[in-house]
Design a protein around this motif. Structure first.
Motif, short mmCIF file in Angstrom:
data_model
loop_
_atom_site.label_atom_id
_atom_site.label_comp_id
_atom_site.label_asym_id
_atom_site.label_seq_id
_atom_site.Cartn_x
_atom_site.Cartn_y
_atom_site.Cartn_z
N THR A 1 0.44 -1.38 0.24
CA THR A 1 -0.19 0.58 0.18
C THR A 1 0.99 1.25 0.16
O THR A 1 2.00 1.37 0.82
N ALA A 2 0.82 1.93 -0.88
CA ALA A 2 1.76 3.36 -0.60
C ALA A 2 0.70 4.32 -2.23
O ALA A 2 0.01 3.91 -3.09
N VAL A 3 1.07 5.34 -2.67
CA VAL A 3 0.81 5.91 -3.51
C VAL A 3 2.54 5.62 -4.58
O VAL A 3 3.61 5.84 -4.16
N TYR A 4 1.95 5.41 -5.50
CA TYR A 4 2.95 4.83 -7.00
C TYR A 4 3.74 6.01 -7.85
O TYR A 4 2.85 6.54 -8.80
N PHE A 5 4.80 5.89 -8.03
CA PHE A 5 4.82 6.69 -9.02
C PHE A 5 6.48 6.05 -10.09
O PHE A 5 6.74 5.52 -9.79
N CYS A 6 6.01 7.42 -11.39
CA CYS A 6 7.40 6.92 -12.24
C CYS A 6 7.77 7.61 -12.34
O CYS A 6 7.39 9.21 -12.32
N ASN A 7 9.43 7.50 -12.84
CA ASN A 7 9.92 8.58 -13.02
C ASN A 7 11.29 8.31 -14.00
O ASN A 7 11.76 6.98 -13.85
N GLY A 8 12.68 9.04 -14.34
CA GLY A 8 14.12 8.39 -14.46
C GLY A 8 14.44 7.89 -12.47
O GLY A 8 14.11 8.40 -12.41
N VAL A 9 15.56 6.21 -13.06
CA VAL A 9 15.72 5.97 -12.46
C VAL A 9 17.00 7.05 -11.64
O VAL A 9 17.58 7.04 -10.59
N LEU A 10 17.71 8.43 -12.59
CA LEU A 10 18.30 9.55 -11.93
C LEU A 10 16.96 10.34 -12.28
O LEU A 10 16.59 10.82 -12.85
N PRO A 11 16.01 10.78 -11.18
CA PRO A 11 14.52 11.73 -11.17
C PRO A 11 14.90 12.50 -11.96
O PRO A 11 15.86 13.14 -11.82
N PHE A 12 14.28 13.46 -12.66
CA PHE A 12 13.69 13.98 -13.62
C PHE A 12 13.00 15.20 -12.01
O PHE A 12 13.26 15.13 -11.08
N ASN A 13 13.62 16.58 -13.02
CA ASN A 13 13.16 17.41 -12.13
C ASN A 13 11.99 17.75 -11.03
O ASN A 13 11.45 17.92 -9.75
N ASN A 14 10.30 17.51 -12.01
CA ASN A 14 9.94 17.58 -11.44
C ASN A 14 8.90 15.56 -11.12
O ASN A 14 9.58 14.80 -12.53
N TRP A 15 7.86 15.70 -10.93
CA TRP A 15 7.44 14.02 -10.73
C TRP A 15 6.14 14.26 -11.19
O TRP A 15 5.05 15.76 -10.77
N GLY A 16 5.30 12.89 -11.23
CA GLY A 16 3.95 13.36 -11.30
C GLY A 16 3.13 13.04 -9.97
O GLY A 16 3.20 13.26 -9.13
N GLN A 17 1.34 12.79 -10.20
CA GLN A 17 0.39 13.08 -8.83
C GLN A 17 0.21 11.64 -8.45
O GLN A 17 0.26 11.49 -7.38
N GLY A 18 1.15 10.32 -9.34
CA GLY A 18 1.24 9.75 -8.70
C GLY A 18 0.12 9.12 -8.49
O GLY A 18 -0.94 9.22 -9.00
N THR A 19 -0.37 7.19 -7.89
CA THR A 19 -1.40 6.65 -8.38
C THR A 19 -2.20 5.43 -6.76
O THR A 19 -0.25 5.07 -6.45
N GLN A 20 -2.64 5.89 -6.09
CA GLN A 20 -3.02 5.30 -5.14
C GLN A 20 -2.94 3.95 -4.90
O GLN A 20 -4.41 3.26 -6.46
N VAL A 21 -2.30 2.67 -4.05
CA VAL A 21 -2.68 1.29 -4.32
C VAL A 21 -2.98 1.45 -3.29
O VAL A 21 -2.02 1.23 -1.82
N THR A 22 -3.93 0.60 -2.66
CA THR A 22 -4.28 0.22 -0.84
C THR A 22 -4.96 -1.39 -1.24
O THR A 22 -5.58 -1.91 -1.62
N VAL A 23 -3.83 -2.13 -0.69
CA VAL A 23 -4.20 -3.43 -0.40
C VAL A 23 -4.95 -3.65 0.91
O VAL A 23 -4.45 -3.42 2.03
N SER A 24 -5.57 -4.18 0.68
CA SER A 24 -6.33 -4.42 2.07
C SER A 24 -6.31 -6.07 1.70
O SER A 24 -5.81 -7.25 1.49
N SER A 25 -6.36 -6.58 4.33
CA SER A 25 -6.41 -7.71 4.59
C SER A 25 -7.00 -8.54 4.43
O SER A 25 -8.22 -8.17 3.96
#
Length: 114
Positions: free
Chosen positions: A90-114
Motif C-alpha cells: 500500500t502506497a502512492v506509486y510514481f514513475c520517474n527516471g532512475v535518475l529522477p527528473f526535476n518534477n514528479w507526477g501526481q502518482g496513483t494510489q494503491v491500497t491492498v486490504s488484508s
C-alpha cells in the motif's frame, strides 16, 4: 519540461493484481532508464523497479518475483504489473527516471486490504 501521468491504481484485496501505467512526455523517452517508485505514509519514497533502454530490469528485494516492469517506447509508456499484492505494498506509486527528473507526477494510489 517532462510530464509524467500515472494511472491504474485502486483498492484490491491481498493476493490480487494491478497494472500501473505511466505516460511520459517532454523527453527522449526511449533513451532514458525509467523506474517505478512508491511512498507509503510516513515513509521515504523508494525505488522498487527500473528498466533500461534495452529492457534490462532490476527490482527491490521486497517486490522481486511479484512485480514486473516493462516499457513501450512507441507509446512513451512504462508499466508495472503487480501480482500477489500484500498490504505492505500500500502506497502512492510514481514513475520517474532512475535518475529522477526535476518534477514528479501526481502518482496513483494503491491500497491492498488484508
Amino acid at each position: 519540461q517532462v510530464q509524467l501521468v500515472e494511472s491504474g491504481g485502486g483498492l484490491v484485496q491481498a493476493g490480487e493484481s494491478l497494472r500501473l501505467s505511466c505516460v511520459v512526455s517532454g523527453i527522449y523517452f526511449s533513451r532514458n532508464v525509467m523506474g517505478w517508485y512508491r511512498q507509503a505514509p510516513g515513509k521515504q519514497r523508494e525505488l522498487v523497479a527500473g528498466i533500461t533502454s534495452s529492457d534490462n530490469t532490476n527490482y527491490a528485494d521486497s517486490v522481486k518475483g511479484r512485480f514486473t516492469i516493462s516499457r513501450d517506447n512507441a507509446k512513451n509508456t512504462v508499466y508495472l504489473q503487480m501480482n500477489s499484492l500484500k498490504p505492505e505494498d500500500t502506497a502512492v506509486y510514481f514513475c520517474n527516471g532512475v535518475l529522477p527528473f526535476n518534477n514528479w507526477g501526481q502518482g496513483t494510489q494503491v491500497t491492498v486490504s488484508s
